[in-house]
Design an enzyme around this catalytic site. Sequence first.
Site, short mmCIF file in Angstrom:
data_model
loop_
_atom_site.label_atom_id
_atom_site.label_comp_id
_atom_site.label_asym_id
_atom_site.label_seq_id
_atom_site.Cartn_x
_atom_site.Cartn_y
_atom_site.Cartn_z
N ARG A 325 -9.36 1.28 9.40
CA ARG A 325 -8.25 2.27 8.76
C ARG A 325 -9.33 2.67 7.43
NH1 ARG A 325 -6.63 2.19 3.03
NH2 ARG A 325 -4.61 3.05 2.91
N ASP A 327 -9.95 4.46 3.95
CA ASP A 327 -9.00 4.82 2.59
C ASP A 327 -9.56 6.07 2.03
OD1 ASP A 327 -7.63 3.67 0.50
OD2 ASP A 327 -9.40 3.66 -0.63
N GLU A 356 -6.18 7.19 6.15
CA GLU A 356 -5.10 7.44 5.17
C GLU A 356 -4.87 8.81 4.61
OE1 GLU A 356 -4.03 5.45 0.97
OE2 GLU A 356 -5.95 5.85 1.50
N ASP A 423 0.69 -0.11 -1.31
CA ASP A 423 0.65 1.36 -2.14
C ASP A 423 2.01 1.65 -2.72
OD1 ASP A 423 -2.15 1.51 -2.45
OD2 ASP A 423 -2.30 2.77 -0.40
#
Length: 578
Positions: A325, A327, A356, A423
């Site tokens: 994943r 960032d 992301e 987040d």
Amino acid sequence: MECAAIRHFADKRYCYAIAKGRFVIRLEVKKGDGARVVLHTQNKYLPLHYMDTRQEYPMENICSDNYIDYFETEVDMDVVCLRYFFEIQDRVGNVVYYGNHGFYDKCITDIGRMFDCPQTLREEERFELPAWAENKVIYQIFPSRFASDRDIPEESWYQAPIDGKADLKGSLGGIIRHFDYIRNLGVDILYMTPIFSSNSVHKYNIDDYYRIDPSFGNKEELKELVRMAHEAGMYVILDGVFNHTGIDFFAFKDIREKGEKSAYLDWYYIDSFPLVMEWGKRPSYKTFSYAGYMPKLNLNNPETGDYFINVAAYWIRECDIDGWRLDVADEISHVFWKRFRREMKAVKKDVLVVGEIWHYAGDFLEGDEWDSVMNYPFYDSVVDLAAREEIGPSAFLGNLNFVKGNLNKSLEGYLWNFIDSHDTARFLHSAGGSRAKQRLAAAMQLLLPGMPMIYYGDEVGMEGGPDPDCRRGMLWAESRQDGECLGYYRQLIRIRHTYPVLTKGRLTVQSADDDRGILYLERESGGQRMVLIFHVRKGKAEFPELEGWKNLISGRMFSGSLEDYEAAVLVRDEDAWS
């Protein structure tokens, strides 16, 4: 008919291969304008006097967003190059023909006025996705706050609210210690936020990408966790922080020490010296946001790009992880991501690459960069619909259909659908503490196509405001857990796994009733029919025509009505599904 709203490009977004010889062709029309759309095709290189290759394909309105109807059809072809155009009829019978970005009153016969599809090119750029990941359930773990391999006093662990620097001593060993809990929840994938060496709790400012942070454990423990997951039929995804580093990363540390004489100046975007790194002042170099302790990398520099490609490949080879994943991935160039995909797939063909991005991500999802994204349009829509009640079911459906109508159809089962994360505020917080609203959101997340991502602790009713309070210690004491909520999540996941029609079945009915607060879906597979209803308001909603169906969520016969913020999955004859 509003011709200015009609849209098609002969590219891999509107015309693409889903298999050898099988193509999807898509057209956008203003919502409500098109009553009938027909695709006309013919072989580019065979003149009609030699062979009449003309064919017609009715196009289906596969979905509508808030402004656009999306028409699609699938075409089998075996040609060098296909030429095609569209016949569009409006609600009062007017017809227009659309080819090569021009509109005509008569049927198009000149192939120069048609769109063009070279078959081999489109097949070679086909979007190939890891089959193992489609529609799988993800469990997101924030390692420092999930579980420890030692006994921590409750007053230290259950801090509420919690600040960003609280060290609860979570670890890989703690995850291993509680692995049976994760497996018994029924999830398929573990996704962990960063685990590499860093002086922060969140680890997004990494100083050594080849070293697991000692507070979390070591490489052998990661290997053990991956091994356990694979033996259980599960997968492990790590967080790749390649947009920026920490200030103690060797390259930036060298710049801090040597200034303009550093050999690593081109690894970052340095504006001026001396470096400005003080809190409250704008840094003199590019960063993540304006956080001076997270300097932004220049991945267009070949040496920098090589380094991080090697980092990502190393952990796949060493520990057999199943994906990354990525960032802040939308702030890194397409050139780098195209290379990243090629190199990672060369190491492990079915590795999953997920970016992301907090908005629509079509330019990254054309088959040569990422496999998926964190689906923020889904998150925003669920929060607006179920938590805040700021939109109705029709707007929710329109928001989801915008994404569906604009992305490759193969992606529907790969988007990471979440209702909160590390987040964001916990959904329960956004919903004002309403457990019913959270159950509704969980049902929407877990009963629709995509890769639902459960943020650790949601399943036991964890609370928490915006970052960092959303990152509290996992509720392990049963006295602190919402057992009813846990059972509900397990039931939804069980239903999802037992009835693949929920994610793979053909969508035959899709409707929204804002006055009643109802989102209604029907799916079919092999002649079997399943009904999904989401009631997104207070009060009672009546469905007398469905009374006597089996509600898989409650495990009882459906009474014909739904209460406040309630969802139902209905089947006529459950035995027919087993």
